[in-house]
Design a protein around this motif. Structure first.
Motif, mmCIF file in Angstrom:
data_model
loop_
_atom_site.group_PDB
_atom_site.id
_atom_site.type_symbol
_atom_site.label_atom_id
_atom_site.label_comp_id
_atom_site.label_asym_id
_atom_site.label_seq_id
_atom_site.Cartn_x
_atom_site.Cartn_y
_atom_site.Cartn_z
ATOM 1 N N TYR A 162 0.872 -1.177 -0.053
ATOM 2 C CA TYR A 162 0.092 0.067 -0.093
ATOM 3 C C TYR A 162 0.767 1.215 -0.063
ATOM 4 O O TYR A 162 0.394 2.217 -0.074
ATOM 5 C CB TYR A 162 -0.976 0.048 1.034
ATOM 6 C CG TYR A 162 -2.045 -1.123 1.130
ATOM 7 C CD1 TYR A 162 -2.957 -0.729 0.180
ATOM 8 C CD2 TYR A 162 -1.884 -2.320 1.625
ATOM 9 C CE1 TYR A 162 -4.336 -1.686 0.047
ATOM 10 C CE2 TYR A 162 -2.894 -3.359 1.406
ATOM 11 C CZ TYR A 162 -3.927 -2.965 0.917
ATOM 12 O OH TYR A 162 -5.058 -4.263 0.414
ATOM 13 N N LYS A 178 -7.263 -5.578 -1.335
ATOM 14 C CA LYS A 178 -8.126 -4.551 -0.586
ATOM 15 C C LYS A 178 -9.473 -5.252 -0.625
ATOM 16 O O LYS A 178 -10.338 -5.193 0.295
ATOM 17 C CB LYS A 178 -8.121 -3.352 -0.882
ATOM 18 C CG LYS A 178 -9.069 -2.410 -0.208
ATOM 19 C CD LYS A 178 -8.914 -0.839 -0.739
ATOM 20 C CE LYS A 178 -9.654 0.121 0.090
ATOM 21 N NZ LYS A 178 -9.553 1.549 -0.200
ATOM 22 N N SER A 183 -4.943 -6.305 4.279
ATOM 23 C CA SER A 183 -4.710 -4.843 4.639
ATOM 24 C C SER A 183 -3.263 -4.691 4.664
ATOM 25 O O SER A 183 -3.019 -3.536 4.749
ATOM 26 C CB SER A 183 -5.274 -4.376 6.113
ATOM 27 O OG SER A 183 -4.684 -5.157 7.042
#
Length: 227
Positions: A162, A178, A183
């Protein structure tokens, strides 16, 4: 203990050697990136290596894949790596899976209590499936991102997916992860922009996937030594 480990022992000691020798690492994809991961892990003393790849060696692999040569074109990459590892480190146990990993073909993760998984798969869907399965089974995993269409001196690093930039593979994978409720994922990537080839296909040069693979291998070895 094999004499060829002498230089490694100076750095990690007997306890470190024994620790790595007891570890089991599985690598999915043994092409440009994955091949160098396998090479480094075998030479560093990992005791058990699982290698999963369905592909055969093609002449187009020779420019960047460590296992490819004029004398083994048409042979399974997995079989060639087994022979190579036996020649480098005969004490390493090698488990081959000469088949494609996929959502409905994930028995490889169930065969042993793997300490680490390396994802060097090209297919997005297969990568997502592997990552989800490893997360569900609490197997530590690191994934390789883009190594194509780059020619500058590589600047690879380990980061969370991310936080990546300039990587089309990461961008697509991020959305899918996602959507799957994942995460965080450790990946090996570079923030260097990629080039565009004249015909739109992917170009490659040896030191880029090699650096990506070696960065991953270094990360895995250091993590295993700290466990």
């Amino acid at each position: 203990m094999a004499e060829f480990y002498d230089r490694t022992l100076k750095l990690i000691g007997i306890d470190g050697y024994k620790k790595l020798n007891a570890k089991k690492v599985i690598i999915f994809g043994c092409g440009g990136v994955g091949g160098y991961v396998i090479e480094a892990l075998a030479r560093s003393g990992i005791g058990t290596l699982g290698i999963c790849d369905f592909d055969i060696i093609d002449i187009s692999n020779i420019n960047r894949q460590i296992i490819a040569g004029m004398d083994n074109i048409g042979n399974l990459k997995t079989n060639e790596f087994k022979k190579r590892i036996e020649n480098i480190n005969p004490s390493c146990k090698v488990i081959l899976y000469s088949e494609r990993y996929g959502k409905n073909n994930d028995h490889m993760l169930k065969d042993l209590n793997w300490d680490f998984c390396v994802d060097a798969i090209d297919s997005i869907d297969d990568k997502v499936s592997l990552i989800i399965n490893c997360k569900n089974k609490n197997i530590e995993i690191i994934s390789s991102m883009g190594a194509g269409n780059r020619i500058e001196i590589p600047d690879y690093k380990i980061t969370d997916i991310y936080k990546t930039q300039y990587d089309k593979l990461s961008k697509v994978l991020r959305k899918k992860l996602k959507d799957a409720g994942i995460s965080a994922l450790n990946v090996c990537c570079t923030n260097q922009p990629c080039l565009k080839t004249e015909d739109g296909s992917v170009g490659s040069i040896i030191y880029v996937p090699a650096m990506c693979g070696m960065t991953i291998a270094g990360y895995v070895i250091n993590k295993l030594l700290k466990d």
